[in-house]
Design an enzyme around this catalytic site. Sequence first.
Site, short mmCIF file in Angstrom:
data_model
loop_
_atom_site.label_atom_id
_atom_site.label_comp_id
_atom_site.label_asym_id
_atom_site.label_seq_id
_atom_site.Cartn_x
_atom_site.Cartn_y
_atom_site.Cartn_z
N THR A 155 40.15 -36.84 -25.96
CA THR A 155 40.83 -36.73 -24.66
C THR A 155 40.67 -38.06 -23.93
OG1 THR A 155 38.78 -35.74 -23.79
CG2 THR A 155 40.56 -34.24 -24.44
N THR B 121 35.70 -33.24 -24.07
CA THR B 121 35.39 -33.41 -22.65
C THR B 121 36.65 -33.28 -21.82
OG1 THR B 121 33.55 -34.89 -23.21
CG2 THR B 121 34.35 -34.92 -20.94
N GLY C 125 16.09 -36.86 4.72
CA GLY C 125 15.54 -37.45 5.94
C GLY C 125 14.05 -37.68 5.74
N PHE D 286 21.62 -30.37 1.80
CA PHE D 286 21.93 -31.21 2.95
C PHE D 286 21.41 -32.63 2.71
CE2 PHE D 286 21.63 -31.68 7.82
CZ PHE D 286 22.95 -32.09 7.87
N CYS E 216 10.16 -41.39 4.60
CA CYS E 216 10.13 -42.25 3.42
C CYS E 216 11.50 -42.64 2.89
CB CYS E 216 9.33 -41.58 2.30
SG CYS E 216 7.60 -41.29 2.71
N LYS F 79 13.89 -44.88 5.12
CA LYS F 79 13.25 -46.17 5.39
C LYS F 79 13.15 -47.03 4.14
CE LYS F 79 8.80 -46.03 5.78
NZ LYS F 79 8.39 -46.80 4.57
N LYS G 198 29.15 -31.54 -18.77
CA LYS G 198 29.26 -32.76 -19.57
C LYS G 198 29.58 -33.96 -18.68
CE LYS G 198 29.33 -35.27 -23.25
NZ LYS G 198 30.30 -35.10 -24.34
N ASN H 73 26.95 -37.20 -18.08
CA ASN H 73 27.33 -38.59 -18.32
C ASN H 73 27.32 -39.43 -17.05
OD1 ASN H 73 27.56 -38.20 -21.04
ND2 ASN H 73 29.78 -37.99 -21.05
#
Length: 472
Positions: free
Chosen positions: A125, A163, A304, A301, A307, A310, A249, A253
Site C-alpha cells: 500500500t 498497513t 504541567g 490532558f 519539571c 521547565k 501499526k 511506526n
Amino acid sequence: MYSNKLLNEKKHFTEFEFVLPEPEATNVVELPKKREHRKLRISIMGLGYVGAVSSACFCRLGHEVIGVDPDQQKVAVLNSGKSPIVEEGLDELLSDARSRKRFFATTYTQQAIQETEITLVSICTPSDAEGACDLTYLKQAAEQMGEALRQKQDYHVFVYRSTVPPRTTRDVMIPIIESVSGKKVGEDFGVAFNPEFLRESTAVDDFYHPPKTVIGGYDAASIRAVQRLYAGVSGEVVCTNLEAAEFVKYVDNTWHALKVSFGNEIGRLCKAVGVDSHEVMDIFLKDTKLNISPYYLKPGFAFGGSCLPKDTRGISHLAKSLNLDLPVIEHINDSNQEHIQHAMDMVSELGVKRIGIMGLTFKAGTDDLRESPAIALMKALLECGYDVSFYDPCVQRFTCLDKDPEMNAKLQACHTLFADSLLEDSEALLLTHNAPYTQQMIKQASDDVKIIDLVRVTNSVVAGENYQGICW
C-alpha cells in the site's frame, strides 16, 4: 493483478503432511517446538517481504501454504526453494518447506482460495502523490478474492496485514468482497486484521518471538481462526476490533520515528556540550519504570508541574544557545499548549456559560499548582467571558494562584469549597483529576450537565450521553 487459475503443481498440496518435525539446529532463531493441534491450509496474497517470510515461518509451524503473486520470476524462485529477498535464515526455511511439500507459489488466485481455509493479504500500500495510502492493489485483490469466494461453498477467513488507515477494512474491503461474492461477512466469510511487526534482517526471529501479536476481528469466529495460526508462537496475543488493530501499526511506526528523531536530537546536543550521547542514553534506558514503560503514553490532558514544562524549555534554550535546530524538542511545549486550546474549543462547542472545573492542581493527590494546565485553562475561560468555578480539596481557600494580583483575585473568587455546590451551579463540568470526587460527579450529574473528561475518569465510572472525553 492476480489471475484465477492454479498451477498444475496444486495437486501436490493435498499430499502435504501435517506432522511438524522437531526443530533443526540453527543459529538464526529458536524455532517453535512440535504442537499437537490441527494445522491450517493457508493462502498468502502477495509474496513480498512480509508474504515470503510469513509463508516460510508458517510452514515451519506445520501449516500448509499456497503463496500467490503476479510476478512469475518471484514465483519460480520461491518454488526452487530459494528466497527472492536477502533475509537471514529464509533460504533454509523455504527449502525445508518445499522439501516437505508444505509450500508452493503460484500466479493464480481463485483455486488457491478454493484449496485453503484462510487467506492472509500482504499486498503493498504505497503512498500516493499527496502522501495518502494508495489502496489500488488492495482493492484489486479484494475483487479477486470476492470472485473466488463466490465459487466456494465453505466458510473462509480473509486476514489483512497491509498497513492501511483505520476503517479501511470495514468500510472499503469488506463491501468489495461482499459485492463481488454476493455473500455476507459474519455469515459466509470472516475478516480480521493482523498487523505485522517484522524488521528486515531479523524477520524470522521477529516472527517467532514478536513483542505482541495483534488480532482485530469482525467477529469472534474470525479472531479464533487467526489465533489458531499462531499456536506455537511466543508472546502475548491481543484480541481487539478491526480499527484498533489497523491503527496500532501506524502508532507503532510513528512512535519509532519519534524515538529515532528524539535520540538523534539528544545526540547532536550531547556532542555540542562534549558529552558522550551513548553513555547518556544507556543510563536513560536503564529506567524501565518510567522512561521505557506505558507511563505518560495514555492520551489525556496537557502536562504541567515543576519539571516537564521547565526542563523542555531549558533543553530547547540550550540547543538555541549552541545554534542547533532541534524541531522535535523545540515544539514539545507548543504541542502541549495546542492541547489546552483543544479543550477550550470543546467547551466553546457546548454553548454554555457556567463552567465547573473538578481539580486545579497539576495532578490529583498533590497541592502542587506550578504550571498546572487546569489553571491555564481556567484563565483562558475567564478571559473569554465564561462564569467559572473550581473545586479541589488540596487547594486552600486563599492559596496564591497567580503572580499577578488582579488575576490571582479573579482565580481565588472561583474557588468553591464543596463539590456538590459546584455541580449545582454548573452547566458543564471539566474533569481534570481522576479521583473519587470526580468519579462521584459523573454518577451524580444530571443529563442536563455536560461533562468533558480530560483524564479518562471513565476507566472507573460509567458515563451517560452527556459525557465526552478529550481524546476518546
